[in-house]
Write an enzyme that holds these catalytic residues in place. Structure first.
Site, PDB file in Angstrom:
ATOM      1  N   CYS A   1     -11.048  14.127  13.989  1.00  0.00           N
ATOM      2  CA  CYS A   1     -12.149  14.387  12.906  1.00  0.00           C
ATOM      3  C   CYS A   1     -12.352  15.745  12.953  1.00  0.00           C
ATOM      4  CB  CYS A   1     -13.198  13.630  13.118  1.00  0.00           C
ATOM      5  SG  CYS A   1     -14.411  13.638  12.039  1.00  0.00           S
ATOM      6  N   CYS A  13     -13.197   7.844   8.281  1.00  0.00           N
ATOM      7  CA  CYS A  13     -13.530   9.128   8.503  1.00  0.00           C
ATOM      8  C   CYS A  13     -15.022   9.335   8.773  1.00  0.00           C
ATOM      9  CB  CYS A  13     -13.070  10.235   7.423  1.00  0.00           C
ATOM     10  SG  CYS A  13     -13.375  11.847   8.380  1.00  0.00           S
ATOM     11  N   GLY A  61       0.829  -1.392  -0.121  1.00  0.00           N
ATOM     12  CA  GLY A  61      -0.040   0.152  -0.006  1.00  0.00           C
ATOM     13  C   GLY A  61       0.789   1.477  -0.056  1.00  0.00           C
ATOM     14  N   GLY A  62       0.573   2.096  -1.051  1.00  0.00           N
ATOM     15  CA  GLY A  62       1.370   3.537  -1.092  1.00  0.00           C
ATOM     16  C   GLY A  62       0.473   4.574  -0.714  1.00  0.00           C
ATOM     17  N   GLY A  63      -0.395   4.371   0.146  1.00  0.00           N
ATOM     18  CA  GLY A  63      -1.375   5.470   0.731  1.00  0.00           C
ATOM     19  C   GLY A  63      -0.792   6.055   1.776  1.00  0.00           C
ATOM     20  N   SER A  64      -1.770   6.871   2.540  1.00  0.00           N
ATOM     21  CA  SER A  64      -1.274   7.538   3.633  1.00  0.00           C
ATOM     22  C   SER A  64      -0.207   6.721   4.663  1.00  0.00           C
ATOM     23  CB  SER A  64      -2.250   8.263   4.393  1.00  0.00           C
ATOM     24  OG  SER A  64      -2.962   9.064   3.635  1.00  0.00           O
ATOM     25  N   ALA A  65      -0.775   5.503   5.142  1.00  0.00           N
ATOM     26  CA  ALA A  65      -0.006   4.776   6.067  1.00  0.00           C
ATOM     27  C   ALA A  65       1.049   4.280   5.222  1.00  0.00           C
ATOM     28  CB  ALA A  65      -0.832   3.844   6.500  1.00  0.00           C
TER      29      ALA A  65
END
Ligand code: UQ1
Length: 458
Positions: A391, A207, A52-56
């Protein structure tokens, strides 16, 4: 051993390989080199494979690199995506405040050249063999594995939704996908009268505040346009607004839920609680009620939908998943409960907190610290993550309620120190949300140098 080293050793083959490789192969044609690399040496090894190359995935990969303990290609990222999106910005797109294209970057441009990026999908995990298999059939082996592929947003989970959102003439939209997010604000601008419904589904979503952020911005837009007035009759308020949520309350954290419930009542928004959207049938939304109480049908003139979400099938059906399909890690150490060299953070993880980019700022340093300790045999993982998440709830144009909390729905407010109660919507928080967070995200967070409430790190 890499495939190129193998080939150059076979001196008799080398000139032929060189000749073949220097010729431009037509698209889709498998060159001699690619055939031999898979047949001679099927698995490539990396110290760490990050799925995974998302936020995490990006934040963790770069924080690992910044420990100084890794060399060229020691860390690999697997992600088939061409683009990386700053998804927290999509609520702003829904409010007409940003263009969706300004929030995206080519994924490759965000990956340090010292990291190896495989632009492939992930097919299966073999944690007993420290191996993952890519969609191409190639295998990667690892010493440590980080699983952070996010969560699947499933438009098809609601009958009729894929057709309704892709129909340009319908007033049905969603901020939750790149393809549909830019339809939201034009539908809000177009509505002059009638019933607007904003939904939130049952089950885990990313979210959990976003479904109502888009409502609050639309309400403010209609109020300013003279089309909405709390408690006004049809003449004063031609638009009516309902929030239809499968949950029993406005929000999961009692402190903020109470403040948002007060806003809902003051602003005349109808609360359809325990209403789970199951179908979009023309201009009628169909909701399931709990405990077999049947269904209710509500006609609408505008519908904003949040689809159901869930673990990706390749995670859910793997030995890494818990019963719910998420990667089964310890709540405090982020280490897998069964495989000690497997880790997870972000939306794909089992961590029982709200799935946000802010949560990654607190999860990543704990995961990185424990992964490196384990890799170096320096002892047991240390508990470090307390469930922190945040949030930033847009409650109108120019104001945000900055909900910040940890496990158990316990508030943990950064600006408490200067005497601010964060249940009160403020203009300063709006500028954090709209201007500062998108900037610091690309400038620092994905590069591994942003610690969220802790400020700059590394
Ligand atoms: C944060 O660091 C961050 O990432 C850039 C967010 O963006 C998505 C946030 O929403 C929040 C709340 C943080 C936390 C940082 C502070 C200063 C409270």
């Amino acid at each position: 051993m890499g495939p190129s080293r193998l080939l150059t050793r076979q001196t008799s083959l080398a000139p032929a390989v060189k000749r073949l490789c220097s010729q431009q192969a037509p698209a889709g044609y498998r060159t001699f080199a690619s055939v031999s690399s898979t047949s001679v040496n099927p698995a490539r090894n990396h110290k760490v494979v990050v799925v995974g190359g998302g936020s995490a995935g990006l934040t963790i990969s770069h924080q690992l690199l910044r420990t100084g303990k890794f060399s060229q290609d020691d860390i690999a990222i697997v992600d088939p995506a061409e683009w990386h999106h700053y998804q927290p910005g999509w609520t702003l797109v829904g409010g007409g405040l940003k263009d969706k294209n300004e929030l995206k970057r080519p994924l490759q441009s965000l990956v340090d050249p010292k990291l190896k990026l495989y632009t492939d999908s992930l097919a299966t995990f073999q944690p007993e063999d420290n191996t993952v298999t890519l969609g191409t059939g190639s295998k990667l082996t690892y010493d440590q594995l980080v699983v952070a592929p996010g969560i699947k947003v499933d438009l098809a989970s609601i009958k009729g939704l894929p057709e309704a959102v892709s129909n340009p003439d319908s007033n049905v939209s969603s901020i939750y996908t790149f393809d549909t997010v830019d339809k939201v604000f034009p539908t809000v601008q177009r509505l002059r009268a009638g019933q607007a419904i904003f939904t939130q589904p049952a089950g885990v979503i990313k979210c959990a505040g976003a479904p109502q952020k888009v409502l609050w911005l639309a309400l403010d837009h209609w109020k300013r346009a003279g089309l909405y007035q709390p408690g006004g009759g049809d003449a004063a308020s031609p638009i009516r607004i309902a929030f239809a949520t499968a949950l029993p309350a406005m929000f999961g954290v009692p402190k903020y839920s109470a403040a948002l419930e007060t806003l809902r009542q003051e602003r005349g928004v109808e609360g359809l609680f325990a209403h789970d959207l199951v179908e979009v049938d023309g201009n009628t939304a169909v909701f399931a009620l709990p405990e077999g109480k049947g269904q209710v049908r509500q006609p609408f003139n505008l519908l904003h939908v949040v689809p159901k979400m869930g673990a990706h099938a390749f995670v859910r059906d793997s030995p890494l998943a818990n019963a719910a399909g998420f990667v089964d890690v310890d709540d405090a150490t982020l280490q897998h409960k069964k495989f000690a060299n497997v880790w997870s953070a972000g939306d794909a993880s089992s961590l029982p907190t709200s799935k946000t980019a802010a949560a990654i700022t607190a999860q990543a340093p704990v995961l990185v610290g424990n992964l490196v300790r384990t890799m170096e045999g320096a002892g047991e993982s240390r508990p470090g993550y307390d469930g922190y998440t945040s949030c930033p709830l847009l409650t109108e144009y120019g104001k945000v309620m900055l909900a910040e909390f940890k496990y158990g729905g316990v508030p943990q407010e950064t600006f408490n120190k200067i005497g601010w109660d964060q249940a009160t919507p403020r203009r300063a928080f709006y500028h954090l949300k709209k201007d500062f967070f998108p900037w610091v995200y690309y400038k620092s967070m994905v590069k591994g140098t942003w610690g969220g409430p802790k400020g700059w790190i590394n």
